[in-house]
Design a protein around this motif. Structure first.
Motif, PDB file in Angstrom:
ATOM      1  N   ASP A 146       4.442 -12.759  39.289  1.00 36.60           N
ATOM      2  CA  ASP A 146       3.833 -11.432  39.207  1.00 36.60           C
ATOM      3  C   ASP A 146       4.880 -10.366  39.478  1.00 36.60           C
ATOM      4  O   ASP A 146       5.677 -10.507  40.411  1.00 36.60           O
ATOM      5  CB  ASP A 146       2.716 -11.286  40.235  1.00 36.60           C
ATOM      6  N   ARG A 147       4.866  -9.320  38.694  1.00 37.81           N
ATOM      7  CA  ARG A 147       5.744  -8.182  38.952  1.00 37.81           C
ATOM      8  C   ARG A 147       5.032  -7.259  39.935  1.00 37.81           C
ATOM      9  O   ARG A 147       3.926  -6.784  39.665  1.00 37.81           O
ATOM     10  CB  ARG A 147       6.050  -7.423  37.673  1.00 37.81           C
ATOM     11  N   PRO A 148       5.639  -6.999  41.084  1.00 35.61           N
ATOM     12  CA  PRO A 148       4.986  -6.119  42.061  1.00 35.61           C
ATOM     13  C   PRO A 148       4.999  -4.667  41.587  1.00 35.61           C
ATOM     14  O   PRO A 148       5.864  -4.268  40.800  1.00 35.61           O
ATOM     15  CB  PRO A 148       5.835  -6.298  43.321  1.00 35.61           C
ATOM     16  N   ASP A 149       4.015  -3.892  42.061  1.00 33.40           N
ATOM     17  CA  ASP A 149       3.966  -2.473  41.718  1.00 33.40           C
ATOM     18  C   ASP A 149       5.162  -1.733  42.297  1.00 33.40           C
ATOM     19  O   ASP A 149       5.709  -0.828  41.678  1.00 33.40           O
ATOM     20  CB  ASP A 149       2.666  -1.844  42.226  1.00 33.40           C
ATOM     21  N   ASP A 150       5.550  -2.137  43.485  1.00 34.64           N
ATOM     22  CA  ASP A 150       6.701  -1.529  44.154  1.00 34.64           C
ATOM     23  C   ASP A 150       7.904  -2.446  43.949  1.00 34.64           C
ATOM     24  O   ASP A 150       7.907  -3.587  44.396  1.00 34.64           O
ATOM     25  CB  ASP A 150       6.398  -1.339  45.640  1.00 34.64           C
ATOM     26  N   ILE A 151       8.916  -1.965  43.270  1.00 35.46           N
ATOM     27  CA  ILE A 151      10.078  -2.781  42.916  1.00 35.46           C
ATOM     28  C   ILE A 151      10.816  -3.316  44.137  1.00 35.46           C
ATOM     29  O   ILE A 151      11.526  -4.311  44.065  1.00 35.46           O
ATOM     30  CB  ILE A 151      11.036  -1.987  41.987  1.00 35.46           C
ATOM     31  N   SER A 152      10.625  -2.686  45.287  1.00 38.56           N
ATOM     32  CA  SER A 152      11.315  -3.142  46.496  1.00 38.56           C
ATOM     33  C   SER A 152      10.621  -4.339  47.139  1.00 38.56           C
ATOM     34  O   SER A 152      11.172  -4.964  48.039  1.00 38.56           O
ATOM     35  CB  SER A 152      11.420  -1.992  47.511  1.00 38.56           C
ATOM     36  N   LYS A 153       9.411  -4.667  46.681  1.00 34.49           N
ATOM     37  CA  LYS A 153       8.690  -5.807  47.240  1.00 34.49           C
ATOM     38  C   LYS A 153       9.051  -7.088  46.498  1.00 34.49           C
ATOM     39  O   LYS A 153       9.527  -7.071  45.363  1.00 34.49           O
ATOM     40  CB  LYS A 153       7.182  -5.564  47.167  1.00 34.49           C
ATOM     41  N   ILE A 154       8.773  -8.222  47.123  1.00 36.13           N
ATOM     42  CA  ILE A 154       9.060  -9.535  46.537  1.00 36.13           C
ATOM     43  C   ILE A 154       7.935  -9.927  45.590  1.00 36.13           C
ATOM     44  O   ILE A 154       6.751  -9.706  45.864  1.00 36.13           O
ATOM     45  CB  ILE A 154       9.213 -10.594  47.653  1.00 36.13           C
ATOM     46  N   SER A 155       8.301 -10.520  44.468  1.00 34.49           N
ATOM     47  CA  SER A 155       7.315 -10.985  43.491  1.00 34.49           C
ATOM     48  C   SER A 155       6.522 -12.162  44.051  1.00 34.49           C
ATOM     49  O   SER A 155       7.050 -12.989  44.790  1.00 34.49           O
ATOM     50  CB  SER A 155       8.008 -11.434  42.206  1.00 34.49           C
TER      51      SER A 155
END
Length: 130
Positions: A36-45
């Motif tokens: 899954d691609r997270p909404d926040d790019i700084s979070k881990i998938s």
């Protein structure tokens, strides 16, 4: 959130909305992963292994995919590899426990059905020859 190590060589991939689907193979098993691609790019998938088992993948046959969005709960990835029949997986269905034949278009039949035919001697509603 636990991380999952992606095992095997990637034979095919597909992007459908916010998901990356990987088809991998090694000597021990074939696997299908959904990342899954997270909404926040700084979070881990979030990575989930959708299937692990024997799908008869082969290093010499790359997997070609086709994504298809039906609705929020049905998002399918169809794939072919040149060896097996066309297959598909609903990447939104995380509750189903899949086996090796779950993805096949044409399911195996036991052909153990019984059919009985009774002749009607009274006649039918059509004239002879119709």
């Amino acid at each position: 959130m636990p991380t999952i190590k992606i095992r095997g060589k990637t034979l095919g991939s597909c992007v459908l909305n916010n998901f990356l689907v990987l088809f991998t193979h090694d000597e021990s098993a074939d696997r299908i992963y959904r990342i899954d691609r997270p909404d926040d790019i700084s979070k881990i998938s979030n990575t989930a292994m959708m299937f692990e088992g024997n799908l008869k993948f082969n290093y010499n046959n790359k997997i070609q995919t086709l994504p298809f969005y039906e609705n929020e709960s049905v998002q399918k990835v169809y794939w072919i590899d040149g060896l097996n029949q066309p297959r598909f997986i609903n990447i939104q269905d995380s509750t189903t426990v899949y086996n090796s034949s779950s993805f096949d278009f044409i399911q195996k039949l036991s052909l153990s059905e019984n059919i009985s035919v009774t002749k009607n001697y009274i006649g039918g509603s059509f004239k002879s020859g119709i």
